[in-house]
Motif scaffolding. Structure first.
Motif, PDB file in Angstrom:
ATOM      1  N   GLU A  81       0.826  -1.205   0.000  1.00  0.00           N
ATOM      2  CA  GLU A  81       0.000   0.000   0.000  1.00  0.00           C
ATOM      3  C   GLU A  81       0.859   1.253   0.000  1.00  0.00           C
ATOM      4  OE1 GLU A  81      -3.258   2.324  -0.262  1.00  0.00           O
ATOM      5  OE2 GLU A  81      -3.157   0.134  -0.443  1.00  0.00           O
ATOM      6  N   ARG A  82       1.947   1.205   0.765  1.00  0.00           N
ATOM      7  CA  ARG A  82       2.860   2.357   0.848  1.00  0.00           C
ATOM      8  C   ARG A  82       3.455   2.651  -0.524  1.00  0.00           C
ATOM      9  NH1 ARG A  82       4.696   6.563   1.465  1.00  0.00           N
ATOM     10  NH2 ARG A  82       6.411   7.286   2.774  1.00  0.00           N
ATOM     11  N   LEU A  83       3.917   1.601  -1.202  1.00  0.00           N
ATOM     12  CA  LEU A  83       4.528   1.779  -2.513  1.00  0.00           C
ATOM     13  C   LEU A  83       3.490   2.170  -3.565  1.00  0.00           C
ATOM     14  CD1 LEU A  83       7.069  -1.188  -2.488  1.00  0.00           C
ATOM     15  CD2 LEU A  83       7.545   1.236  -2.137  1.00  0.00           C
ATOM     16  N   LYS A  84       2.266   1.670  -3.407  1.00  0.00           N
ATOM     17  CA  LYS A  84       1.198   2.011  -4.347  1.00  0.00           C
ATOM     18  C   LYS A  84       0.931   3.506  -4.333  1.00  0.00           C
ATOM     19  CE  LYS A  84      -3.653   0.995  -5.431  1.00  0.00           C
ATOM     20  NZ  LYS A  84      -4.858   0.223  -5.006  1.00  0.00           N
ATOM     21  N   THR A  85       0.951   4.105  -3.128  1.00  0.00           N
ATOM     22  CA  THR A  85       0.718   5.554  -3.018  1.00  0.00           C
ATOM     23  C   THR A  85       1.818   6.352  -3.704  1.00  0.00           C
ATOM     24  OG1 THR A  85       1.876   5.755  -0.892  1.00  0.00           O
ATOM     25  CG2 THR A  85      -0.487   5.248  -0.820  1.00  0.00           C
ATOM     26  N   LEU A  86       2.968   5.720  -3.885  1.00  0.00           N
ATOM     27  CA  LEU A  86       4.091   6.376  -4.550  1.00  0.00           C
ATOM     28  C   LEU A  86       4.146   6.054  -6.038  1.00  0.00           C
ATOM     29  CD1 LEU A  86       6.786   5.591  -1.831  1.00  0.00           C
ATOM     30  CD2 LEU A  86       5.666   7.797  -2.215  1.00  0.00           C
ATOM     31  N   GLY A  87       3.141   5.278  -6.507  1.00  0.00           N
ATOM     32  CA  GLY A  87       3.114   4.899  -7.914  1.00  0.00           C
ATOM     33  C   GLY A  87       4.128   3.829  -8.254  1.00  0.00           C
ATOM     34  N   MET A  88       4.482   3.014  -7.266  1.00  0.00           N
ATOM     35  CA  MET A  88       5.490   1.976  -7.458  1.00  0.00           C
ATOM     36  C   MET A  88       4.870   0.595  -7.257  1.00  0.00           C
ATOM     37  SD  MET A  88       8.420   3.864  -5.164  1.00  0.00           S
ATOM     38  CE  MET A  88       9.710   2.622  -5.386  1.00  0.00           C
ATOM     39  N   PRO A  89       5.385  -0.439  -7.953  1.00  0.00           N
ATOM     40  CA  PRO A  89       4.859  -1.795  -7.759  1.00  0.00           C
ATOM     41  C   PRO A  89       5.229  -2.339  -6.377  1.00  0.00           C
ATOM     42  CG  PRO A  89       6.766  -1.822  -9.212  1.00  0.00           C
ATOM     43  CD  PRO A  89       6.417  -0.385  -8.998  1.00  0.00           C
ATOM     44  N   ALA A  90       4.483  -3.337  -5.937  1.00  0.00           N
ATOM     45  CA  ALA A  90       4.674  -3.893  -4.588  1.00  0.00           C
ATOM     46  C   ALA A  90       6.051  -4.507  -4.402  1.00  0.00           C
ATOM     47  CB  ALA A  90       3.588  -4.927  -4.304  1.00  0.00           C
TER      48      ALA A  90
END
Length: 298
Positions: A115-124
């Motif tokens: 979820e943290r990486l998703k908010t940054l536009g990054m894959p899990a």
């Protein structure tokens, strides 16, 4: 984790920040201590490695003590060329075991990471190549960037520029590689624990760092220490590695430096000069007195 935000200069060295806009700045009064013998004077100054540039701290006793010194000694000398950091990351931050970072986390923390990486536009799996300690550093840097924290406003950057302008010697008590090696030497379970705490504390990072910077700006060493005390309870091993062991080593450095005449301005993370396991405490164990400077030094 709050320790990485406050005690590890290498994390600040990884930041890529924009220059702060010029503006009127309120006066800050961080603490300075004095250690001296017949022919040697050492000023101990606790730094914050990256700041928002909104306060004026390089004045009064800090500036007077620095101006009286012939040598600046930092925690680490940050490489001027960001490209110089890449080999260190490759050597110490990349996991070559074949086991992914995600697989080392609990299901709960895998979800938080995704979820943290998703908010940054990054894959899990964006950080899967890294060792846990370096992933924690990376997320700390991201949090600091989101808060508008700028290493170019940090104490080390300001002091380094002033030292270069005066053409005085600049030294270090550690190196960026030593700091990475130190963190990588942690047991992997402890590294994972560090990463998981970093993930958990991300939402409260702004408040925590804000409290520490506010205490630092008022010269409130006990306030700085109180922000760090939780780490001693959460992870005694990390507390010992990042604080106690290094403070003992730096007290020994000061002791040895007193054998050589001159005036030194020693600037290390503020957390190292606060609390029951401070550098000053270990100096006292060696029979070396330190005193707080409360007025401009001559």
């Amino acid at each position: 984790m709050r320790f990485l935000r406050s005690l590890t200069a290498s994390a600040a060295a990884l930041l890529i920040a924009q220059p702060a806009l010029a503006q009127a700045k309120p006066d800050l009064d961080p603490a300075v201590w004095l250690v001296k013998d017949a022919d040697t004077t050492i000023y101990l100054f606790g730094t914050v490695h990256a700041l928002d540039g909104k306060g004026d701290w390089f004045n009064d006793e800090v500036k007077a003590s620095f101006d009286a010194s012939q040598e600046l000694v930092l925690e680490i000398i940050t490489p001027e060329d960001p490209a110089a950091v890449a080999p260190l990351v490759k050597k110490h931050g990349i996991d070559t075991s074949g086991k992914t970072l995600t697989s080392k986390l609990s299901p709960k923390h895998q979800a938080i990471m995704a979820e943290r990486l998703k908010t940054l536009g990054m894959p899990a799996n964006a950080l899967d190549m890294f060792r846990p300690f370096f992933a924690a550093m990376t997320l700390t840097v991201i949090d600091m960037q989101a808060m508008g924290i700028d290493p170019n406003s940090g104490a080390e950057k300001v002091l380094t520029k002033a030292a270069k302008d005066r053409k005085i010697t600049i030294g270090e008590v550690e190196s960026m590689e030593q700091q990475m090696m130190m963190l990588n030497a942690l047991d992997e379970k402890e590294q994972v624990r560090l990463l998981e705490k970093t993930l958990e504390e991300s939402t409260e990072a702004k408040e925590t760092l804000g409290k520490m910077i506010a205490a630092w700006g008022k010269g409130d060493a006990e306030g700085v220490a109180s922000v760090l005390n939780e780490t001693s309870k959460e992870s005694p091993a990390l507390y010992k590695l990042l604080l106690t062991d290094r403070n003992k080593a730096w007290a020994e450095w000061v002791d040895n430096r007193l054998d050589k005449p001159g005036t030194v301005f020693m600037a290390v993370g503020a957390g190292h000069l606060a609390g029951p396991d401070s550098v000053q405490r270990f100096l006292k164990d060696r029979g070396i007195a330190s005193s707080r400077i409360s007025a401009p030094a001559n």
